[in-house]
Design an enzyme around this catalytic site. Structure first.
Site, PDB file in Angstrom:
ATOM      1  N   ARG A  80       0.795  -1.254   0.000  1.00  0.00           N
ATOM      2  CA  ARG A  80       0.000   0.000   0.000  1.00  0.00           C
ATOM      3  C   ARG A  80       0.814   1.284   0.000  1.00  0.00           C
ATOM      4  O   ARG A  80       0.234   2.362   0.019  1.00  0.00           O
ATOM      5  CB  ARG A  80      -0.953   0.031   1.193  1.00  0.00           C
ATOM      6  CG  ARG A  80      -1.846  -1.195   1.337  1.00  0.00           C
ATOM      7  CD  ARG A  80      -2.716  -1.412   0.138  1.00  0.00           C
ATOM      8  NE  ARG A  80      -3.672  -2.497   0.326  1.00  0.00           N
ATOM      9  CZ  ARG A  80      -4.177  -3.209  -0.681  1.00  0.00           C
ATOM     10  NH1 ARG A  80      -3.823  -2.957  -1.931  1.00  0.00           N
ATOM     11  NH2 ARG A  80      -5.047  -4.171  -0.455  1.00  0.00           N
ATOM     12  N   HIS A 106      -2.295 -16.532  -7.674  1.00  0.00           N
ATOM     13  CA  HIS A 106      -3.464 -16.981  -6.901  1.00  0.00           C
ATOM     14  C   HIS A 106      -4.463 -17.853  -7.672  1.00  0.00           C
ATOM     15  O   HIS A 106      -5.599 -17.454  -7.902  1.00  0.00           O
ATOM     16  CB  HIS A 106      -4.170 -15.821  -6.228  1.00  0.00           C
ATOM     17  CG  HIS A 106      -4.392 -14.587  -7.070  1.00  0.00           C
ATOM     18  ND1 HIS A 106      -4.814 -14.639  -8.369  1.00  0.00           N
ATOM     19  CD2 HIS A 106      -4.253 -13.276  -6.759  1.00  0.00           C
ATOM     20  CE1 HIS A 106      -4.935 -13.410  -8.818  1.00  0.00           C
ATOM     21  NE2 HIS A 106      -4.599 -12.577  -7.873  1.00  0.00           N
ATOM     22  N   ASN A 153     -10.493 -11.327  -4.554  1.00  0.00           N
ATOM     23  CA  ASN A 153     -10.498 -11.552  -5.998  1.00  0.00           C
ATOM     24  C   ASN A 153      -9.149 -12.152  -6.419  1.00  0.00           C
ATOM     25  O   ASN A 153      -8.131 -11.512  -6.214  1.00  0.00           O
ATOM     26  CB  ASN A 153     -10.734 -10.228  -6.731  1.00  0.00           C
ATOM     27  CG  ASN A 153     -10.876 -10.423  -8.220  1.00  0.00           C
ATOM     28  OD1 ASN A 153     -10.955 -11.547  -8.706  1.00  0.00           O
ATOM     29  ND2 ASN A 153     -10.886  -9.323  -8.951  1.00  0.00           N
ATOM     30  N   ASP A 184      -1.044 -13.221  -1.082  1.00  0.00           N
ATOM     31  CA  ASP A 184      -1.888 -12.132  -1.602  1.00  0.00           C
ATOM     32  C   ASP A 184      -2.359 -11.242  -0.444  1.00  0.00           C
ATOM     33  O   ASP A 184      -3.509 -10.777  -0.413  1.00  0.00           O
ATOM     34  CB  ASP A 184      -3.076 -12.673  -2.406  1.00  0.00           C
ATOM     35  CG  ASP A 184      -3.778 -11.569  -3.200  1.00  0.00           C
ATOM     36  OD1 ASP A 184      -3.265 -10.433  -3.247  1.00  0.00           O
ATOM     37  OD2 ASP A 184      -4.852 -11.854  -3.762  1.00  0.00           O
ATOM     38  N   GLY A 222     -10.092  -8.403  -0.847  1.00  0.00           N
ATOM     39  CA  GLY A 222      -8.791  -8.828  -0.349  1.00  0.00           C
ATOM     40  C   GLY A 222      -8.793  -9.082   1.139  1.00  0.00           C
ATOM     41  O   GLY A 222      -9.658  -8.592   1.873  1.00  0.00           O
TER      42      GLY A 222
END
Lengths: 313, 450
Positions: B70, B237, B283, B310, B329
């Site tokens: 982030r 993923h 996702n 992830d 997420g």
């Protein structure tokens, strides 16, 4: 059982048969109240109910408001236009603010499935789902069942065919859970593009041939087809939809002779239902509207009023 | 400076080691591992400490090639520093930061920024560059610059390139630079407005679903384009049976493809959304029990090379909203190892040795790193954990700023005891041999100079 042991009405999927029976029985007493010259009882005097609608609605909102007023509750109404919602306030903050003003019950409509569940977790007040996205519309499912009961005196053993845009329909979902719990057989019918994924795993029959779905039915419930679905490519044209999936007199001959036809409104006459059917003898569409007020009175009474007998209230 | 770890069960898949042994670390590198019947005694010279790690597993520090840190742009969700702390607490000593930051690392400066911030943390933070400018899927980013700046791979993250011609060119160019291409596989037309897996659960919940085909079709496309371009494609993923099968077939014909799955794809299904828990929105979406079984089979037969997390931290206000607008997420760094131990090792899907390989040597090989191994001379990145210890997941105690996990309150097995990066203890506590317990917390330590 004389009261609902729950804080919220979020859907019919998680309701028991005896809860549904209690609501329907209570709604029948409420119809008696509505038949009086003075259509008002003091049962919910001093209670405050808020209709919180994030989607446009005329009949559901008005129906809930009439129900609340017939029980002498105070009602305030909030819709997305002209509120802090358009200023970007979160659902959580809107709910907490209104709760702080002393709202006893929220009647909530939202375009997102599960939004009333979020509300129910967020506030201590009661929450009644007045339609959440493509998920459920429990009061509609209940009023449809009450209308069938009025006409057939029973639900068990009936064949109820629901025709149209099943994929996007919360009405279809609430109906299928309620009706199957009460012992009816449910058939869902519509174009393959408008049947939800793995619908065959639901406790229902699914059909893409409407003639087969209507065969021997006691009830045909016709769903509104939204014109935007055509533009999104779910079917090629209104003309073809009406021809393949519309309910007309000819098609209805396959149903039981005493079939009744329902529609949750608003109708597209000439598209999903022909005018002669909508106005014909088998149509009980205006009865549904009347029953809607009685069912919503029953829900408010059972959640907020406790178990006293409404007739002596 | 040296560190001697005595009496642990050393598991190093890179060398096929699984035996009771001592590990000696000196000056930030692995110096020696004893044989099963021998021992290493404390060196005479220099300062150092002998730790008793008997009853514990000593393995290469875990590598997570898929985390979202982030920073820059959304530091309220996570920073490179807090992400690194969370990683160390989860036993990870190397993490690869995905490019969906603001601005994204679609140029040398942002890659250098991420790598630089990473060097201020106690662990190894590596950057993954963007494939296209602004990750818009249109114009190729300056991949040569990005490679030179030290990015270990490129990806367009959750904004996968839809245009096959652009994808082909990026793959060809990346193969020239030796950069692996990490792909989130999703046909965005098939998933428009969807929030969960498409199936009976989405039908009942009235939520729009993403069919598995939206993932599988892009897995197939990306493998075909990788074969066409000679590029190493890595499928991120993998969540469903169809993707496992697609990768299995590609590997059997010799395609240069690797893939990863994440703990949530073998631990939970779309039923986790049954009460509209936005913490289960992710996702690709959580799928079905049949997919979980296929993921486990793919892990067991080697089709799925790697386990990554992830790790996707979000703030409370991004999740305490309607499902349709909630962020996708979940955090993963601090729950990965116990989920692997409980759901894969304890259930007999993988041996502990195989599980550790998928968390260390396999990602190191996929990215060409000199880590994920305890071989002599390698950087001394080590995890020490107790595979028997019970842990209860407590989101409120995460080092990550993110609390968004569907596993809060779960009782699992497998506890990280300590993590060592570059020869220094960066998380946890170890018992000093023949003395009282010595507490070493990562916070008291200076960052490793480089």
């Amino acid at each position: 059982m004389d009261r609902l042991e729950r804080k919220d009405i979020l859907g019919l999927q998680d309701m028991t048969q005896s809860e549904i029976q209690l609501i329907l029985d209570t709604a029948i007493s409420m119809k008696a109240v509505l038949a009086r010259p003075v259509k008002k009882v003091p049962t919910l005097r001093g209670k405050t109910i808020c209709t919180l609608f994030y989607e446009p609605s005329t009949r559901t909102r008005t129906s809930f408001e009439m129900a609340a007023k017939a029980l002498s509750a105070d009602v305030s109404s909030i819709s997305t236009a002209g509120s802090s919602i358009v200023k970007g306030e979160s659902l959580k903050d809107t709910l907490l603010t209104l709760q702080a003003m002393g709202i006893d019950a929220f009647i909530m409509r939202h375009q997102a499935g599960g939004a009333p569940h979020f509300a129910a977790r967020t506030v201590q007040s009661h929450v009644i789902n007045a339609g959440d996205g493509m998920h459920e519309h429990p009061s509609q499912g209940l009023l449809d069942m009450l209308t069938i009961l009025d006409n057939k005196r029973r639900l068990e053993g009936l064949v109820v065919t629901i025709v149209g845009d099943i994929l996007h329909s919360r009405v279809a979902r609430s109906n299928l859970w309620g009706l199957t719990k009460m012992g009816a057989t449910v058939r869902l019918a519509g174009p393959k593009t408008l049947l939800p994924a793995e619908a065959e795993r639901l406790p229902v029959e699914t059909h893409t041939n409407v003639d087969a779905a209507v065969e021997g039915a006691d009830v045909v419930n016709v769903l509104r087809i939204q014109l935007e679905r055509m533009n999104s490519g779910f079917f090629p044209s209104i003309r073809e939809y009406a021809r393949l999936f519309g309910i007309n007199k000819e098609r209805l001959r396959r149903a039981k002779p005493d079939v009744i036809v329902m529609h949750p409104g608003p109708m597209n006459r000439g598209i999903e239902i022909t005018p002669d059917v909508a106005d014909g003898d088998f149509a009980v569409i205006t009865d549904q509207v009347t029953n809607g007020v009685a069912v919503r009175m029953a829900l408010l009474y059972l959640l907020l009023g406790g178990g006293r007998n409404v007739g002596t209230a | 400076m040296w560190v001697l770890l005595k009496g642990g069960r050393v598991i190093d898949p890179s060398q096929g080691i699984d035996e009771l042994a001592d590990v000696l670390v000196r000056d930030g590198r692995i110096e020696a591992i004893s044989g099963a019947r021998s021992a290493i005694s404390a060196p005479d010279g220099g300062s150092g400490e002998v730790y008793d790690v008997s009853g514990k597993v000593v393995a290469p520090g875990l590598i997570d090639m898929h985390v979202h840190l982030r920073e820059p742009g959304a530091e309220h969700k996570e920073t490179i520093e807090t992400g690194a702390r969370a990683a160390a607490a989860g036993g990870f000593t190397t993490i690869v930061a995905m490019p969906n930051t603001d601005p994204p690392p679609d140029n040398r400066a942002v890659v250098e920024f991420v790598m630089g911030r990473g060097q201020e943390t106690p662990i190894n933070v590596l950057a993954c560059g963007a494939m296209t400018k602004d990750m818009a899927g249109q114009e190729m980013a300056e991949l040569g610059d990005i490679a030179e700046a030290g990015a270990v791979a490129i990806s367009d993250d959750g904004h996968p390139i839809q245009n096959s011609l652009i994808m082909r060119r990026v793959m060809e160019y990346a193969s020239m630079l030796g950069l692996p291409v990490l792909t989130h596989c999703e046909d965005k037309e098939l998933t428009a407005d969807a929030v969960m897996n498409e199936g009976i659960t989405s039908t009942v919940l009235g939520l729009r679903g993403m069919p598995s085909a939206a993932e599988v079709s892009m897995v197939q496309r990306n493998i075909l384009l990788a074969e066409l371009s000679g590029c190493h494609v890595h499928i991120q993923h993998v969540s469903c049976a169809g993707s496992v099968e697609a990768v299995r077939r590609a590997k059997s014909r010799g395609a240069k493809v690797t893939c990863e799955t994440c703990p949530h794809y073998f631990a939970v299904t779309d039923e986790a959304l049954a009460h509209y828990d936005t913490n289960a929105k992710v996702n690709p979406p959580l799928r079905t029990w049949a997919d979980v079984a296929a993921i486990k089979a793919g892990l067991a037969d080697g089709t799925i090379d790697i386990i990554a997390t992830d790790h996707a931290p979000h703030s409370l206000e991004d999740k305490e909203v309607e499902m349709t607008v909630a962020a996708s997420g979940m955090v993963g760094l601090e729950t990965a190892l116990p989920l692997v131990v409980t759901k894969l090792v304890d259930e007999g899907v993988l041996s502990l040795h195989q599980a550790i390989e998928k968390l260390t040597w396999a990602p190191a090989r996929a990215l060409g790193l000199d880590r994920g191994t305890l071989s002599e001379g390698a950087p001394a990145d080590i995890v020490i954990f107790d595979p028997e210890a019970e842990v209860t997941v407590r989101a409120s105690e995460f080092r990550s700023k993110g609390r968004n996990t569907p596993f809060d309150g779960w009782k699992l097995r497998g506890a990280v005891v300590a993590a060592i990066a570059g020869g220094r203890i960066v998380h946890g506590e170890l018992s000093v041999r023949g003395a009282e317990r010595k507490v070493l917390s990562g916070k008291e330590r200076q960052p490793l100079p480089r």
